[in-house]
Enzyme design. Structure first.
Site, PDB file in Angstrom:
ATOM      1  N   GLY A 150      -8.925  -5.820  -1.266  1.00  0.00           N
ATOM      2  CA  GLY A 150      -9.427  -4.827  -0.318  1.00  0.00           C
ATOM      3  C   GLY A 150      -8.396  -4.363   0.686  1.00  0.00           C
ATOM      4  O   GLY A 150      -8.158  -3.170   0.852  1.00  0.00           O
ATOM      5  N   TYR A 206       2.441  -2.360  -2.213  1.00  0.00           N
ATOM      6  CA  TYR A 206       3.638  -2.188  -3.043  1.00  0.00           C
ATOM      7  C   TYR A 206       4.001  -3.519  -3.692  1.00  0.00           C
ATOM      8  O   TYR A 206       3.587  -4.588  -3.262  1.00  0.00           O
ATOM      9  CB  TYR A 206       4.818  -1.674  -2.213  1.00  0.00           C
ATOM     10  CG  TYR A 206       5.461  -2.722  -1.339  1.00  0.00           C
ATOM     11  CD1 TYR A 206       6.486  -3.536  -1.841  1.00  0.00           C
ATOM     12  CD2 TYR A 206       5.050  -2.937  -0.029  1.00  0.00           C
ATOM     13  CE1 TYR A 206       7.070  -4.518  -1.056  1.00  0.00           C
ATOM     14  CE2 TYR A 206       5.625  -3.919   0.760  1.00  0.00           C
ATOM     15  CZ  TYR A 206       6.636  -4.713   0.236  1.00  0.00           C
ATOM     16  OH  TYR A 206       7.196  -5.692   1.013  1.00  0.00           O
ATOM     17  N   TYR A 248       5.187  -0.367   8.148  1.00  0.00           N
ATOM     18  CA  TYR A 248       4.237  -0.460   7.035  1.00  0.00           C
ATOM     19  C   TYR A 248       2.894  -0.940   7.567  1.00  0.00           C
ATOM     20  O   TYR A 248       2.806  -1.984   8.218  1.00  0.00           O
ATOM     21  CB  TYR A 248       4.787  -1.424   5.986  1.00  0.00           C
ATOM     22  CG  TYR A 248       3.895  -1.681   4.798  1.00  0.00           C
ATOM     23  CD1 TYR A 248       3.114  -0.669   4.237  1.00  0.00           C
ATOM     24  CD2 TYR A 248       3.841  -2.938   4.212  1.00  0.00           C
ATOM     25  CE1 TYR A 248       2.309  -0.910   3.136  1.00  0.00           C
ATOM     26  CE2 TYR A 248       3.045  -3.191   3.098  1.00  0.00           C
ATOM     27  CZ  TYR A 248       2.280  -2.181   2.578  1.00  0.00           C
ATOM     28  OH  TYR A 248       1.481  -2.419   1.488  1.00  0.00           O
ATOM     29  N   TYR A 301       1.746  -4.524   7.148  1.00  0.00           N
ATOM     30  CA  TYR A 301       2.468  -5.550   7.903  1.00  0.00           C
ATOM     31  C   TYR A 301       2.158  -5.340   9.389  1.00  0.00           C
ATOM     32  O   TYR A 301       2.992  -4.931  10.163  1.00  0.00           O
ATOM     33  CB  TYR A 301       3.971  -5.463   7.635  1.00  0.00           C
ATOM     34  CG  TYR A 301       4.374  -5.883   6.237  1.00  0.00           C
ATOM     35  CD1 TYR A 301       3.448  -6.461   5.366  1.00  0.00           C
ATOM     36  CD2 TYR A 301       5.670  -5.708   5.775  1.00  0.00           C
ATOM     37  CE1 TYR A 301       3.810  -6.844   4.082  1.00  0.00           C
ATOM     38  CE2 TYR A 301       6.047  -6.092   4.494  1.00  0.00           C
ATOM     39  CZ  TYR A 301       5.114  -6.658   3.651  1.00  0.00           C
ATOM     40  OH  TYR A 301       5.479  -7.041   2.386  1.00  0.00           O
TER      41      TYR A 301
END
Length: 500
Positions: free
Chosen positions: A180, A188, A472, A475
């Site tokens: 999810g 990635y 990102y 993160y």
């Protein structure tokens, strides 16, 4: 008599719920539990779905998916309840009752959120844990699969590998990451240069919105379907399941690892990698991992740079390719191993490769305490800059620190930045991520480690993307900023992130 039986049932459920939750409940908490119990309308189901703080299983259910134990301390805010739905109607009821009684809802799949945001909040909240929504259905004939959000990447890969060695999916390498969160933030992995992101291969989804409606791609519309593929979890609704397009891979792939340290001219080799990695053939992915290790000189430390690769082909084709394009690496055949694509995921994840059953082990990745950050690099970092950040790994606080450099190019160059809410496409040489960890007994001194990674991040500012400095989504890094701690943010306040 029938009326009496019907009217007594809700009362009995209320008694069950209140006896489990104690007499000192806050008003909204008690109202929420009463609301949810009445909607579930089955006392045996309640004990399997609702875990309150004084339930003997509460702590084990809460901690089962906490991957960053920085958010598993007595001081960490705890949910008023954990809901582990067994069917879709349980999710709809949880949405309705939390909305009605003003409780924030946190959605958890695998529990890998770097800042614990899938299971921590500063305002009264409940966790909706999708651990029972983990089905994987693979259709090799049509090269598609349906996977539920509570499944892990390992369970998806196992489901694919059980049926074929020539299909794969371009997602991450950590087998315990939940589907999810990973998919909804882009996702990635080691096939990024060949096929792009996980989100690039999502072709349908089943979502429950804030009003409890169950929507698919057609009924939700293309705007919402666009947003859930990279816009982040806990945001636009609860995605129950994803339909994904599988990608072809050879039955045999090749991996290699070449380690270089400060005594082996690693600065120049790493500098050269920046000019090569994003231009290599799409079938070849070579990332970089940087850590502190013991030196060959007794009692001393050095910095090791590991060049780790996946090649979608055989070793005999790989060796001459690397020797021609990246001779500085000094690749030899003994550095290489041939295996299946599924085994290569375990190789990159540093997991044992005795059996693919390891992909199903939710404890294969040890839980750690850490802080992480990310960047995108658009111009090669000069040797002096590389020397500077490598030297920081020799500092005492960096004993459990690492840096990962993921090459772009290939398919990532071909996809427009507005194709999905993940905009980091053409023009990026690589993604850089930084992480620092520490031992549990050092928790009281965690500040010095967090200070180290903040200094590292500050040092890197000269060499990474600017205006804005990109990061990102998956993160998570709350140092960048956040909305109101109260949990109630106006559009005007929140829009600053969109304008950035």
């Amino acid at each position: 008599m029938k009326f009496l039986q019907y009217s007594v049932l809700p009362f009995l459920l209320v008694v069950v719920i209140l006896s489990l939750s104690g007499a000192t409940l806050a008003h909204s908490h008690g109202d929420f539990l009463l609301c949810l119990s009445l909607h579930l309308a089955n006392s045996s189901t309640i004990s399997k779905v609702i875990y309150m703080r004084n339930n003997p299983s509460y702590s084990s259910v809460l901690n089962a998916s906490i991957q960053n134990t920085r958010f598993s301390t007595p001081a960490t805010p705890k949910p008023l309840a954990i809901i582990t739905p067994l069917k879709t109607s349980h999710i709809q009821s949880t949405i309705y009752c939390s909305k009605k009684h003003g409780l924030q809802l946190r959605i958890r799949s695998g529990g890998h959120d770097f800042e614990g945001l899938s299971y921590v909040s500063e305002v009264p909240f409940v966790i909706l844990d999708l651990l029972n929504f983990r089905a994987v259905k693979v259709d090799t004939k049509n090269k598609v699969a349906w996977v539920q959000s509570g499944a892990t990447l390992g369970e998806l890969y196992y489901g694919i590998a059980a049926k074929t060695k020539t299909l794969a999916f371009p997602a991450g390498i950590c087998p315990t990451v939940g589907i999810g969160g990973h998919f909804s933030g882009g996702g990635y992995g080691i096939l990024i240069r060949k096929y792009g992101l996980a989100a690039d291969h999502i072709i349908d989804a089943q979502l429950i919105d804030a009003n409890g409606r169950i929507l698919n791609r057609k009924s939700m519309g293309e705007d919402l379907f666009w947003a859930i593929r990279g816009g982040g979890g806990n945001t636009f609704g609860i995605v129950l399941a994803w339909k994904i397009k599988l990608v072809p891979v050879p039955a045999v792939v090749t991996v290699f690892t070449v380690n270089k340290n400060l005594e082996q001219n690693v600065t120049k080799i790493l500098h050269r990698w920046q000019y090569i990695a994003h231009k290599l053939p799409d079938d070849l992915y070579v990332d970089v991992g940087i850590t502190k290790v013991s030196s060959s000189q007794a009692g001393k430390k050095t910095v090791q740079v590991a060049f780790i690769a996946l090649f979608l082909g055989g070793v005999d084709e790989l060796i001459p390719l690397v020797q021609e394009r990246f001779p500085e690496l000094g690749l030899a055949k003994e550095n290489c191993s041939e295996m299946s694509w599924a085994e290569s995921v375990l190789y990159f994840g540093r997991a044992p490769r005795k059996s693919l059953d390891i992909l199903l082990d939710k404890n294969v990745v040890p839980r750690t305490i850490f802080k992480a950050k990310s960047d995108y690099v658009k111009e090669p970092i000069p040797e002096s800059g590389i020397e500077g950040f490598l030297s920081m790994f020799l500092e005492k606080e960096a004993d459990f620190a690492a840096m990962l450099m993921v090459p772009f190019g290939g398919k990532m160059e071909e996809i427009p930045e507005n194709e999905l809410p993940y905009p980091h496409r053409a023009g990026n040489l690589f993604q850089a991520s930084y992480i620092v960890g520490w031992r549990k007994e050092e928790n009281a001194e965690s500040g010095k480690y967090i200070s180290w990674i903040r200094r590292f991040y500050s040092y890197m500012a000269t060499y990474v993307s600017k205006s804005p400095r990109e990061a990102y989504f998956n993160y998570r890094d709350l140092d960048i900023g956040s909305n109101n701690i109260s949990g109630y943010t106006s559009y005007q306040q929140a829009s600053i992130w969109g304008f950035k």
